[in-house]
Design an enzyme around this catalytic site. Structure first.
Site, mmCIF file in Angstrom:
data_model
loop_
_atom_site.group_PDB
_atom_site.id
_atom_site.type_symbol
_atom_site.label_atom_id
_atom_site.label_comp_id
_atom_site.label_asym_id
_atom_site.label_seq_id
_atom_site.Cartn_x
_atom_site.Cartn_y
_atom_site.Cartn_z
ATOM 1 N N GLY A 11 13.418 -9.867 -33.321
ATOM 2 C CA GLY A 11 13.448 -9.804 -34.787
ATOM 3 C C GLY A 11 12.227 -9.051 -35.283
ATOM 4 O O GLY A 11 11.138 -9.244 -34.765
ATOM 5 N N ARG A 74 17.782 -7.283 -30.221
ATOM 6 C CA ARG A 74 17.556 -8.423 -29.328
ATOM 7 C C ARG A 74 18.259 -8.158 -28.003
ATOM 8 O O ARG A 74 19.453 -7.831 -27.992
ATOM 9 C CB ARG A 74 18.096 -9.710 -29.945
ATOM 10 N N THR A 114 10.880 -11.501 -25.945
ATOM 11 C CA THR A 114 10.349 -10.198 -25.538
ATOM 12 C C THR A 114 9.297 -10.356 -24.438
ATOM 13 O O THR A 114 9.229 -9.558 -23.500
ATOM 14 C CB THR A 114 9.703 -9.510 -26.765
ATOM 15 N N ILE A 135 7.057 -13.783 -37.328
ATOM 16 C CA ILE A 135 6.729 -14.570 -38.517
ATOM 17 C C ILE A 135 6.639 -16.058 -38.170
ATOM 18 O O ILE A 135 6.154 -16.847 -38.963
ATOM 19 C CB ILE A 135 7.763 -14.367 -39.659
ATOM 20 N N ASP A 136 7.149 -16.436 -36.981
ATOM 21 C CA ASP A 136 7.191 -17.864 -36.630
ATOM 22 C C ASP A 136 5.845 -18.402 -36.134
ATOM 23 O O ASP A 136 5.622 -19.600 -36.140
ATOM 24 C CB ASP A 136 8.241 -18.112 -35.533
ATOM 25 N N GLY A 179 11.361 -19.825 -39.260
ATOM 26 C CA GLY A 179 10.362 -20.344 -38.315
ATOM 27 C C GLY A 179 10.971 -20.752 -36.994
ATOM 28 O O GLY A 179 10.289 -21.275 -36.113
HETATM 29 O O1 F6P Z 1 11.922 -15.105 -34.907
HETATM 30 C C1 F6P Z 1 11.942 -14.625 -36.201
HETATM 31 C C2 F6P Z 1 13.147 -15.134 -36.944
HETATM 32 O O2 F6P Z 1 13.136 -14.603 -38.252
HETATM 33 C C3 F6P Z 1 13.251 -16.662 -37.004
HETATM 34 O O3 F6P Z 1 12.409 -17.214 -37.974
HETATM 35 C C4 F6P Z 1 14.708 -16.840 -37.284
HETATM 36 O O4 F6P Z 1 15.166 -18.082 -36.801
HETATM 37 C C5 F6P Z 1 15.339 -15.716 -36.495
HETATM 38 O O5 F6P Z 1 14.331 -14.739 -36.305
HETATM 39 C C6 F6P Z 1 16.514 -15.060 -37.175
HETATM 40 O O6 F6P Z 1 17.056 -14.157 -36.293
HETATM 41 P P1 F6P Z 1 18.070 -12.982 -36.668
HETATM 42 O O7 F6P Z 1 17.269 -11.889 -37.293
HETATM 43 O O8 F6P Z 1 18.638 -12.565 -35.359
HETATM 44 O O9 F6P Z 1 19.048 -13.547 -37.612
#
Ligand code: F6P
Length: 357
Positions: A11, A74, A114, A135-136, A179
């Protein structure tokens, strides 16, 4: 001459560009000659040899730019050893690209998943230096990840704005904060915006306690209650279930996310109107905040230093206010989460914030 490949995986978040710019500027300001390869869309670019040559000018004007100039995707680690739909052996393909281009090093920017793949590539004999983004803030081996402070700013701004409308209408408001499985973002945004109740995965909640906190506020004359709910928040009852049983239970729920379930239960138990706001991916968007610009630039410069010294196999992290190099094998596969006994939780409780526990 050093031939260096860059990729951003997982992400996205703010300051990915600032971090790459930091690496490149520090290299270009050294005596070393460099050739820069930008792999497109994360590990996919490395698997399929999809890259473009980069110049110093590609990194000009991107300090403040959100997202990633390389694109991201991803590539789940749990299926990294399984051939793709096209039968490609992903690990072999990544090694092939690296050796065919005669690279000296890969600079990989990413979060938890990653880092597992980055460490695997290290084990396979590739030179790797990584930078901690998410961001987590859930990456082991670093007190801070870039992207986190920018997301705290955004989530805080959302809760600030909800405050005024909650006050006008005398409602209970839930703001769901990202998060993943940890509560750093929710806790920090919640405290920064004066949320009354904060629900995070590390402290499973009891709904009766949440309702008690809402009623207590009402009795004291407060018209509204703001609840910051982490997307991974879990009830005490559900926390007792095995992972498999919990997943099965989640499949039965029709609500879009945990906040809507909590909202429904609060409405039933209090008779009060509850509204849910989910800022979602907005929290990863836009320009990095000044802290992240400086932080990512510093980490980038230090990564450049490692590359110049030929020190590979490390993540550049931040520990006890110092920039440190952390062996990749120590980072991969570990999650950093909040301790329920952390001082910040105790202090939040002293401020009257309920965690529903
Ligand atoms: O790891 C960052 C994040 O934004 C998390 O906070 C969230 O759970 C996830 O990625 C969302 O993933 P995606 O962008 O695949 O929907």
């Amino acid at each position: 001459m050093k031939r260096i490949g860059f990729l951003t995986s997982g992400g996205d978040c703010q300051a990915l560009n600032a971090a790459m710019r930091g690496v490149v500027k520090s290299l270009l300001n050294s005596d070393e000659q460099v050739e820069l390869f930008g792999f497109l869309n994360g590990y996919q670019g490395l698997i399929y040899g999809n890259f473009r040559m980069l110049e110093g000018s590609d990194f000009s004007g991107i300090l403040t730019r959100g997202g990633t100039i390389l694109g991201s995707s991803r590539t789940p680690f749990k299926t990294i050893h399984e051939p793709g739909e096209d039968g490609v052996d992903k690990v072999e393909a990544m090694k092939h690209t690296y050796f065919k281009l005669n690279l000296d090093c890969l600079v990989i920017l990413g979060g938890n998943g990653t880092h597992k793949t980055a460490n695997l590539l290290r084990e396979e004999g590739l030179n790797v230096v990584t930078l901690p983004k998410t961001i987590d803030n859930d990456l082991w081996g670093t007190d801070m990840t870039f992207g986190f402070q920018s997301a705290v700013d955004i989530a805080t701004d959302v809760i600030d704005k909800i405050h005024t409308t909650a006050d006008s209408h005398g409602r209970v408001f839930i703001v769901e904060v990202m998060g993943h499985k940890v509560g750093f973002l929710t806790l920090n945004a919640g405290m920064a915006s004066g949320a009354d109740i904060i629900l995070i995965p590390e402290i499973p909640y009891n709904l009766d306690k949440v309702v008690k906190a809402i009623n207590k506020r009402k009795e004291k004359g407060s018209k509204f209650t703001i609840i910051a709910v982490a997307e991974g928040a879990i009830s005490k009852e559900d926390a007792k279930l095995s992972k498999k049983a919990y997943r099965k239970k989640l499949e039965r729920y029709t609500h879009p996310s945990v906040s809507y379930r909590i909202a429904e239960e609060i409405e039933k138990k209090t008779g009060q109107e509850v509204r849910v706001t989910v800022p979602g991916h907005m929290q990863r968007g836009g320009s990095p905040c000044p802290y992240d610009r400086v932080f990512a630039s510093r980490l980038g410069a230090e990564a450049g230093k490692l590359i110049l010294k030929g020190e590979y196999g490390f993540m550049v992290g931040y520990k006890n206010r110092e920039i440190v190099k952390v062996p990749l094998e120590d980072v991969a596969g570990k999650l950093k989460s909040l301790s329920p006994d952390a001082d910040i939780i105790k202090e939040a409780k002293m401020l009257g914030i309920s965690f529903g526990d």
